[in-house]
Design a protein around this motif. Structure first.
Motif, short mmCIF file in Angstrom:
data_model
loop_
_atom_site.label_atom_id
_atom_site.label_comp_id
_atom_site.label_asym_id
_atom_site.label_seq_id
_atom_site.Cartn_x
_atom_site.Cartn_y
_atom_site.Cartn_z
N UNK A 32 -136.75 -11.29 -28.60
CA UNK A 32 -136.21 -12.31 -29.50
C UNK A 32 -135.71 -11.69 -30.80
N UNK A 33 -134.60 -12.20 -31.28
CA UNK A 33 -133.98 -11.65 -32.49
C UNK A 33 -134.43 -12.47 -33.69
N UNK A 34 -135.09 -11.85 -34.67
CA UNK A 34 -135.49 -12.59 -35.88
C UNK A 34 -134.27 -13.21 -36.57
N UNK A 35 -134.48 -14.32 -37.24
CA UNK A 35 -133.37 -15.07 -37.82
C UNK A 35 -132.54 -14.23 -38.79
N UNK A 39 -144.16 -2.60 -30.60
CA UNK A 39 -144.56 -3.99 -30.42
C UNK A 39 -143.76 -4.69 -29.33
N UNK A 40 -142.44 -4.49 -29.33
CA UNK A 40 -141.61 -5.15 -28.32
C UNK A 40 -142.02 -4.70 -26.93
N UNK A 83 -142.50 -9.74 -37.14
CA UNK A 83 -143.43 -8.72 -37.64
C UNK A 83 -142.90 -7.31 -37.35
N UNK A 84 -142.28 -7.15 -36.18
CA UNK A 84 -141.73 -5.85 -35.79
C UNK A 84 -140.61 -5.43 -36.74
N UNK A 85 -139.76 -6.40 -37.08
CA UNK A 85 -138.68 -6.12 -38.03
C UNK A 85 -139.25 -5.68 -39.37
N UNK A 86 -140.33 -6.35 -39.78
CA UNK A 86 -140.96 -6.01 -41.05
C UNK A 86 -141.55 -4.60 -41.01
N UNK A 133 -136.27 -8.20 -47.41
CA UNK A 133 -136.26 -8.39 -48.87
C UNK A 133 -134.99 -9.08 -49.35
N UNK A 134 -133.89 -8.90 -48.62
CA UNK A 134 -132.59 -9.38 -49.10
C UNK A 134 -132.03 -10.52 -48.26
N UNK A 135 -132.91 -11.28 -47.60
CA UNK A 135 -132.44 -12.40 -46.77
C UNK A 135 -131.60 -13.38 -47.58
N UNK A 136 -131.97 -13.61 -48.83
CA UNK A 136 -131.22 -14.55 -49.67
C UNK A 136 -129.79 -14.03 -49.91
#
Length: 692
Positions: free
Chosen positions: A430-433, A574-575, A624-627, A652-655
């Protein structure tokens, strides 16, 4: 040759020089992805050193780097305890010994008695008092002024010194001011500093700049650079999307006869998520523009049946469909499923893999070339030149992040009569948003967010390798009770670098410890026929315990297997752990996944095991994996035409990404020339492969 492939080929061409940079230097710069003068300006520092002030030798603190101005008293080559160059220097507050274990005659010439030096490094206590090992130094005049900004330290490569890189970048900064791509009103509304000012600040921060903000990239100058980077990426993806809408694809207008017959023959009904995804795909297939859809779903969410419906839809419309998977085991699992479902409907499925004998492969190619086989399943063997599809209308790519851009382009270019086939890409990761917003904005996405009924929850247990005998006993009990089990190991044979339990050794140990069980071995170096026979025996229940490497990570579906043991779980990502765990829990029996770990656990290993123990939702695990690891593994080779974000951080820069998406829309329509400037600055034509 298509333009996108031409650009891909150009990436491997020898580097060309430009004014002031010869071919040899250009080659070194190309290793840093610097291919022209503008790229130099975007080659930003990793960190900074403060050379704007001098420290007296007497005030030096152990472990803290500082800059000192000293005069050379004497220099000698000492032979003990090993050959080294030793220089004694002093300032008004005290003396210091400089030691060089590796040196050249040019260094000796700099260290002549009486010479003034600026040296930078850490002072430590040595045998003869305060000393510095291999300081950075340069010869200066006694009254030479200090720099008025922090000294940047850049990423570099062999044969390219920091000093040379600094000179090149500074020369480019002097050439002209950097053009501003954004309108003044937008800068004011978003609170962003000018682009030229941001670049100059980062290349030469003033001494009073906040070092913490520079380091963690929260400084206003960094915010501006990161915003432009994600904005350029959003514009590029939007243009790729628009370009796709301009291409032609066969309109696959279907009758619903074959898809209806398949659904009627299945012993289960589609979940709501599967019905929704299938509806979205069917609508796309009837469009005159090529579908570019990502079907993502957690392990066991039922992607294969949705892909089968899409392929049957193409067949109903009189077109062929191809499904490509990255490994032979996964491709074969798809083939076996389709070969079970489709022949009763009168649809022949061709099978192509690299391990096939020439005679069998030639026969399959003939079936496809004649149009007798409407569907094909295989590995990358599908994209080889001899494979011809007279009427390819749909290409399905499973685990798409494992394929390179060029491989997917090769499949697309087998389209019918100059038209592009529709593309359906599938991923069980699954791809995080935030990642989807940034790297998959050019795709339409369908999500399977529910599991088919009857799936039992999988219990996850963490067990130290000191309790291995207990785990073996649990495996014995499960198999004696009529169930089957996997035992997964990370390596095939012994490695000196990683002293891990190996598949072959574990197989021998378990076969001896469990004489009453039928134990099999499966790994990637076995011959394809051996792998197929072993897997078939496990599926048929002839083997009770399968010792395997990660070749079983995806695509293996054995409902009677209710136990998964993963050896050295701390070594897996993790994946991968989530994919492996998903091989069980496919029937009605209670299933368990036992993660065996070795002590001592690293901090990263501990974090990974904690995440997999606490979560069963693939989307939460992916977040969590992305983090923990960043976007590389999720994106894979997909964006090899455009590098991963160099400066922005998706968590950190999602905004910033959210804002950039909105600004990209406005710039495209209201100021396309500004959008062109951004693309040219950040990608310089390398965005072409986004369209794969």
């Amino acid at each position: 040759m298509p333009a996108s492939v031409e650009r891909a080929a150009a990436a491997g061409a020898p580097a060309r020089g430009w004014v002031g940079v010869g071919p040899q230097l250009a080659g070194r710069l190309a290793k840093l992805d610097i291919r022209g003068p503008d790229d130099l300006l975007l080659h930003l520092p990793l960190r900074y050193e403060d050379e704007t002030r001098l420290t007296r030798i007497r005030d030096a603190r152990p472990g803290v780097a500082g800059q000192f101005q000293v005069q050379v008293l004497s220099t000698e080559i000492s032979a003990r305890p090993r050959r080294q160059l030793v220089a004694r220097v002093e300032d008004a507050s005290g003396g210091l010994v400089l030691r060089f274990l590796n040196f050249y005659p040019s260094l000796q010439k700099q260290l002549v008695p009486g010479a003034w030096l600026r040296i930078f490094g850490e002072v430590r206590d040595g045998f003869f008092g305060a000393e510095m090992i291999h300081p950075r130094l340069r010869v200066v005049s006694e009254d030479e002024p200090l720099p008025d900004s922090l000294t940047p330290i850049y990423p570099t490569t062999a044969g390219l010194a920091q000093s040379a890189l600094r000179k090149l970048i500074d020369r480019q900064l002097r050439v002209d001011r950097v053009a501003e791509p954004l309108p003044p009103m937008l800068l004011e509304r978003l609170g962003l500093m000018g682009f030229d000012a941001a670049l100059r600040t980062l290349h030469h921060p003033p001494p009073d700049a906040d070092p913490a903000a520079l380091e963690d990239r929260s400084h206003p100058a960094w915010q501006r650079i990161k915003f432009d980077e994600v904005l350029a990426q959003q514009i590029s993806l939007r243009r790729a999307y628009a370009a796709r809408r301009q291409r032609n694809a066969p309109q696959l207008v279907a009758t619903g006869a074959l898809t209806g017959a398949l659904l009627d023959s299945l012993p289960f009904t589609l979940t709501g998520a599967q019905q929704r995804a299938w509806g979205e795909i069917a609508t796309d297939l009837a469009s005159p523009h090529p579908m570019q859809r990502l079907l993502q779903g957690d392990v066991g969410s039922g992607k294969t049946i949705v892909a089968a419906l899409a392929m049957l839809h193409a067949a109903e419309a009189g077109f062929q469909a191809a499904l490509m998977a990255p490994t032979e085991i996964l491709a074969e699992q798809h083939y076996l499923k389709l070969a079970e479902w489709l022949p009763p409907l009168g649809i022949q499925v061709a099978w192509l893999s690299g391990s096939q004998k020439k005679r069998e492969r030639t026969a399959m190619q003939a079936l496809l070339a004649s149009g007798e086989a409407m569907l094909a399943v295989g590995t990358h063997a599908l994209i080889e030149d001899p494979v011809a599809f007279p009427r390819l209308g749909l290409a399905v790519v499973d685990e798409q992040h494992r394929f390179g851009v060029r491989q997917r382009l090769s499949l697309r270019e087998k389209g019918f009569d100059g038209a592009s086939p529709h593309m359906l890409m599938m991923s069980a990761t699954p791809i995080p948003r935030t990642l989807a917003m940034s790297y998959y904005a050019d795709l339409d996405v369908s999500v399977l967010d529910e599991l088919p009924p009857g799936r039992t929850p999988i219990v996850t247990k963490l067990v130290s390798d000191a309790r291995r005998e207990e785990v073996i006993a649990r495996v014995r009990d499960a198999c004696v009770a009529g169930r089957q089990a996997y035992w997964v190991c990370p390596l095939i044979e012994e490695s000196e670098a990683l002293q891990l339990q190996t598949a072959t050794e574990t197989f021998e140990v378990l076969a001896a410890a469990l004489p009453a069980l039928r134990v099999g071995l499966l790994h990637g170096r076995m011959k394809p026929a051996e792998k197929a026979a072993t897997m078939a025996a496990f599926v048929a229940g002839e083997l009770q315990l399968l010792v395997a490497t990660t070749v079983i990570e995806v695509g293996v579906d054995v409902p009677n297997a209710s136990m998964m043991v993963i050896e050295h779980a701390e070594r897996f990502g993790l994946a991968q752990l989530h994919q492996l765990r998903g091989r069980v829990g496919r029937g009605s029996a209670e299933s368990v996944c036992i993660l065996i770990y070795a002590q001592p656990l690293s901090q990263t290993g501990r974090q990974r095991l904690k995440v997999i123990f606490e979560h069963t939702d693939g989307f939460e695990i992916a977040r969590e994996d992305l983090h923990l690891r960043g976007p590389g593994e999720f994106v894979g080779a997909r964006q090899s035409g455009v590098p991963l974000l160099r400066f922005a951080d998706l968590e950190a820069d999602a905004a910033l990404v959210e804002t950039a998406r909105k600004v990209a829309e406005r710039l495209q329509t209201e100021a396309p020339q500004r959008a062109d400037m951004l693309l040219s600055r950040w990608f310089a034509g390398r965005e072409g492969l986004l369209r794969a």
